[in-house]
Design an enzyme around this catalytic site. Structure first.
Site, PDB file in Angstrom:
ATOM      1  N   SER A  73       0.831  -1.201   0.000  1.00  0.00           N
ATOM      2  CA  SER A  73       0.000   0.000   0.000  1.00  0.00           C
ATOM      3  C   SER A  73       0.870   1.257   0.000  1.00  0.00           C
ATOM      4  O   SER A  73       1.677   1.448  -0.904  1.00  0.00           O
ATOM      5  CB  SER A  73      -0.959  -0.041   1.190  1.00  0.00           C
ATOM      6  OG  SER A  73      -1.989   0.897   1.048  1.00  0.00           O
ATOM      7  N   ASP A  98     -10.064  -5.258  -4.008  1.00  0.00           N
ATOM      8  CA  ASP A  98      -9.344  -4.445  -3.033  1.00  0.00           C
ATOM      9  C   ASP A  98     -10.273  -3.305  -2.637  1.00  0.00           C
ATOM     10  O   ASP A  98     -10.687  -2.513  -3.484  1.00  0.00           O
ATOM     11  CB  ASP A  98      -8.055  -3.907  -3.668  1.00  0.00           C
ATOM     12  CG  ASP A  98      -7.169  -3.144  -2.692  1.00  0.00           C
ATOM     13  OD1 ASP A  98      -7.697  -2.556  -1.737  1.00  0.00           O
ATOM     14  OD2 ASP A  98      -5.942  -3.117  -2.912  1.00  0.00           O
ATOM     15  N   HIS A 121      -7.097  -6.205   0.348  1.00  0.00           N
ATOM     16  CA  HIS A 121      -5.991  -5.247   0.296  1.00  0.00           C
ATOM     17  C   HIS A 121      -4.733  -5.715   1.028  1.00  0.00           C
ATOM     18  O   HIS A 121      -3.631  -5.647   0.489  1.00  0.00           O
ATOM     19  CB  HIS A 121      -6.444  -3.895   0.863  1.00  0.00           C
ATOM     20  CG  HIS A 121      -5.379  -2.855   0.813  1.00  0.00           C
ATOM     21  ND1 HIS A 121      -4.874  -2.363  -0.377  1.00  0.00           N
ATOM     22  CD2 HIS A 121      -4.701  -2.217   1.809  1.00  0.00           C
ATOM     23  CE1 HIS A 121      -3.942  -1.459  -0.121  1.00  0.00           C
ATOM     24  NE2 HIS A 121      -3.816  -1.367   1.192  1.00  0.00           N
TER      25      HIS A 121
END
Length: 254
Positions: free
Chosen positions: A93, A194, A224
């Site tokens: 991320s 996600d 995610h």
């Protein structure tokens, strides 16, 4: 405030090939620890820092800005580079954003990037309002915990710090502007489903990283936080294979 016990950084001194890892926004090293341990077991030197303002309270994160988060990743790089002849970087991320920025700054000193659901932008209109509302709205609902695997909980804040998120938007802007500076080969693992990072980020990376190659591998059984999800073994084994394919290093006996 001291970091929680599940938010401690990870370090392992292995062979001459090293890996710098970074966790994501409002997360902790715990979301990356199984990956870091897998890389260490493969014989690599590993550093996984705790980003400033993380692992304590969301209010602490609001007191930090992206250059401080990046500085922690760069310090980890310096530690690895002092010990190793070859350095890779990997992130989840926002961690993917930070190590991409590292590759932009270090150029050919980074041998390869491994990104899991990296974030470079968003299509959510409310997110783009953060710089304008942060003076009044200090937090929003949490973005953490997006894991498909039953019984797995990501250690993350229960609120999203808006002031810090506004700084994240600035990190996205500078990183996207310099994507053409990345020379390291990129392997990107992207979850098909996600709920935090939308597909726009992957498109931006593919279009902007003109100085290298971007290999995309789709994850069909994870959300995610894929490093804690059903596809984690695919990421872990694949990252070792990716590193060895670029270095010719066989650390299996280490």
């Amino acid at each position: 405030m001291p970091a929680a016990t599940d938010a401690q950084p990870f370090a392992f001194d292995g062979g001459p090939v090293g890996v710098v890892l970074s966790h994501g926004f409002t997360g902790t090293p715990e979301s990356m620890r199984p990956w870091a341990e897998h890389l260490a077991a493969a014989g690599f030197t590993v550093r996984l820092p705790l980003l400033p303002g993380h692992g304590t309270t969301w209010q602490d994160t609001n007191k930090t800005r992206w250059p401080q988060w990046y500085a922690a990743v760069e310090q980890a790089y310096d530690e690895v580079a002092a010990r190793c002849t070859t350095v890779f970087a990997a992130g989840l991320s926002m961690g993917g954003t930070l190590v991409t920025r590292l590759a932009e700054q270090k150029r050919d000193k980074i041998a390869g990037l491994i990104l899991v659901n990296p974030a470079f932008a968003t299509e959510r209109r409310d997110a783009k309002l953060a710089p304008y509302i942060s003076w009044a709205v200090r937090s929003r609902p949490s973005i953490g915990g997006d894991v498909k695997k039953a019984g797995v909980v990501e250690p993350a804040y229960d609120r999203t710090p808006v002031v810090a998120f506004a700084s994240l938007l600035r990190l996205w802007k500078v990183t996207v502007a310099d994507l053409g500076a990345v020379t390291a080969p990129i392997r990107m693992y992207r979850s098909v489903e996600d709920h935090v990072v939308d597909p726009l980020s992957a498109r931006i990376l593919a279009a902007g990283a003109t100085g290298t190659t971007v290999e995309e591998i789709l994850l069909h059984d994870s959300y995610h936080v894929a490093t804690l999800d059903n596809d984690a073994p695919l990421i872990f084994d694949g990252s070792v294979e990716f590193i060895r394919s670029l270095t010719g290093a066989d650390t299996s006996a280490s």
